[in-house]
Write an enzyme that holds these catalytic residues in place. Structure first.
Site, mmCIF file in Angstrom:
data_model
loop_
_atom_site.group_PDB
_atom_site.id
_atom_site.type_symbol
_atom_site.label_atom_id
_atom_site.label_comp_id
_atom_site.label_asym_id
_atom_site.label_seq_id
_atom_site.Cartn_x
_atom_site.Cartn_y
_atom_site.Cartn_z
ATOM 1 N N ASP A 75 -24.537 -53.260 -27.162
ATOM 2 C CA ASP A 75 -24.882 -54.662 -27.654
ATOM 3 C C ASP A 75 -23.426 -54.895 -27.763
ATOM 4 O OD1 ASP A 75 -23.742 -53.420 -30.258
ATOM 5 O OD2 ASP A 75 -25.752 -52.908 -30.841
ATOM 6 N N ASP A 127 -21.174 -57.890 -29.969
ATOM 7 C CA ASP A 127 -20.872 -58.521 -31.528
ATOM 8 C C ASP A 127 -19.707 -59.514 -31.079
ATOM 9 O OD1 ASP A 127 -22.751 -56.653 -32.543
ATOM 10 O OD2 ASP A 127 -21.222 -55.148 -33.025
ATOM 11 N N ASP A 153 -13.192 -50.051 -39.231
ATOM 12 C CA ASP A 153 -12.942 -48.408 -39.346
ATOM 13 C C ASP A 153 -12.248 -47.813 -38.255
ATOM 14 O OD1 ASP A 153 -14.878 -48.821 -37.180
ATOM 15 O OD2 ASP A 153 -16.281 -47.551 -37.917
#
Ligand code: ATP
Ligand code: MG
Length: 440
Positions: free
Chosen positions: A65, A67, A144
């Site tokens: 996907d 983002d 992260d």
């Protein structure tokens, strides 16, 4: 050497990789994501592709996907798109919806401590709130892994790198941004993400990011079961379930998700026995089905994970009034309820699990009309697949599996020739059982 990179790097200015020096082409980006990026840009906002999409494009993989990160605030995003919904309690995100494709648009955010210091962290250092807007640079540092913090800027098609992510992409290295232990304490799910990305990308976890995992793994016991369930889907339905499982076990993470499975698996040193093989075959089947574009359900995987643990809970059914199937139902209820305290299991999955389990004893009965009745059961296919799995794992006789495989391929007349004729006393026995039913 991986460990030599300063963590975090001192460089204040980002590295900007111009269009000519990277491989991301607009042709590889979903047209809907481009539409969102262009419209934000044309309205005067900063707009970038970020996260897994940029990472995967740089690696020449097809992103799952796309983002988008922007300096537009959620209300401003909504004003630009009619097909936009604001979601999220912990942090507000915009979803721009194009039929089945959803482009997630998030406002740049800062790390929680930028807000009011300790107030945004729990006593254990866990993030409680992170809805503070920030600059693109702050947004990069709160992410992260370095490879997940690269921005593809729609203004000039460059890639912006604040955290040394480009070098890590090239080195195949998964490295947490900042101090690894603090980052895992902030959000223990990052440990699961480390294992998932390492398996999916074939990356090596940077030793300083790897070192604290096993010791900190019990922090996962504090994560909400619903969130862990979502993670479990990503871990095991991403196409690399077997590799991910092995990494999770290696880091003592698997048992924090599925303690009852781990208890059973941990008993044997060698891994080529049932029930270990049952789990391995289930994971391998899942990966193969995904590779072949076939549908997969977590119900099947959970049924395999918990089968042996469930069997050990079965009450003694060698007593009048209790059948093996009833004993399975009792044990299934218990084990599913207890597992749900670790990873939730929505009913749409727990119900099929129960059925897969309770149908297993029925495969043993090849008398009269029983096999045809089982064949007509709506959950036959999943239960049969599960039987094959047990056969592969050496738990049931391969001949029984073969019999059922053949039975399905025959016409009704041939099927009648395959079954064991109903013994004459069978009718009487059946009738007696029916009479017993009301009080059982
Ligand atoms: P996938 O291919 O699974 O979608 P992804 O990297 O896009 O991988 P997402 O869960 O979609 O993963 O998250 C998008 C981005 O948000 C990540 O790349 C990362 O930058 C950031 N992110 C997600 N989860 C966390 C987290 N727990 N802590 C910090 N940053 C996170
Ligand atoms: Mg993603």
């Amino acid at each position: 050497m991986p460990g030599d990179i300063p963590n975090p790097p001192a460089a204040p200015a980002p590295v900007v990789i111009p269009r000519a020096e990277h491989n991301i082409s607009r042709a590889d980006i979903s047209p809907n994501a481009l539409k969102v990026l262009y419209r934000l840009r044309d309205a005067g906002f900063r707009a970038c592709l970020v996260g897994g999409g940029v990472r995967d494009l740089l690696l020449g993989r097809e992103p799952k996907d796309f983002d988008v990160a922007t300096d537009a605030h959620p209300e401003e995003i909504r004003a630009l798109f009619r097909n936009c919904r604001l979601i999220g309690r912990r942090f507000r995100l915009a979803h721009v919806i194009f039929g089945r494709e959803v482009i997630e648009v998030a406002t740049f955010r800062a790390a929680p401590e930028a807000e009011t210091g300790a107030a945004a962290l729990s006593d254990e250092g866990r993030i409680l709130r992170d809805n503070v807007y920030g600059t693109i640079e702050e947004d990069a540092w709160r992410r992260d892994f370095t490879v997940n913090a690269l921005y593809y800027d729609i203004a000039d098609f460059s890639v912006i790198d604040y955290v040394g992510g480009m070098a890590d992409i090239q080195a195949g290295r998964l490295r947490l941004i900042g101090d690894p232990e603090a980052r895992y304490r902030e959000d223990p799910v990052r440990m699961l993400r480390a294992a998932r990305f390492a398996a999916k990308l074939g990356f090596r976890i940077d030793p300083p990011s790897e070192a604290p995992i096993t010791e900190l793994s019990p922090l996962l016991f504090d994560i909400a079961p619903a969130r862990l369930f979502e993670e479990v889907l990503k871990l095991f339905l991403g196409g690399e379930a077997l590799e991910t499982f092995e990494l999770l076990r290696h880091y003592d993470l698997f048992g924090k998700l599925f303690p009852f499975t781990e208890e059973v698996l941990g008993e044997e040193e060698e891994t080529d026995h049932f029930p270990h093989m049952l789990v391995v075959h289930a994971l391998r089947n899942t990966d193969e089905r995904i590779a072949a574009g076939k549908p997969v359900t977590p119900a099947f995987l959970f049924a395999a994970f918990l089968w042996e643990a469930m069997r050990r809970r079965m009450p003694d059914y060698d007593v009048p009034g209790m059948s093996e199937i009833q004993a399975i139902q009792i044990a299934a209820g218990e084990i599913i309820a207890e597992q749900a305290r670790h990873t939730s299991i929505p009913r749409r999955f727990s119900q099929p699990m129960r059925e897969i389990w309770t149908l297993q004893p029925r495969f043993l009965n090849r008398n009269g009309r029983r096999p045809q009745r089982l064949l007509a059961h709506p959950r036959f296919r999943a239960a049969y697949d599960f039987l094959l799995l047990r056969g592969q794992a050496g738990e049931v006789d391969q001949a029984l599996c073969d019999w059922w495989t053949e039975f399905q391929q025959r016409n009704p007349e041939e099927q009648a020739g395959m079954v064991t004729p109903e013994p004459r006393s069978g009718r009487r026995r059946r009738r007696r059982r029916r009479q017993r039913k009301p009080d059982s």
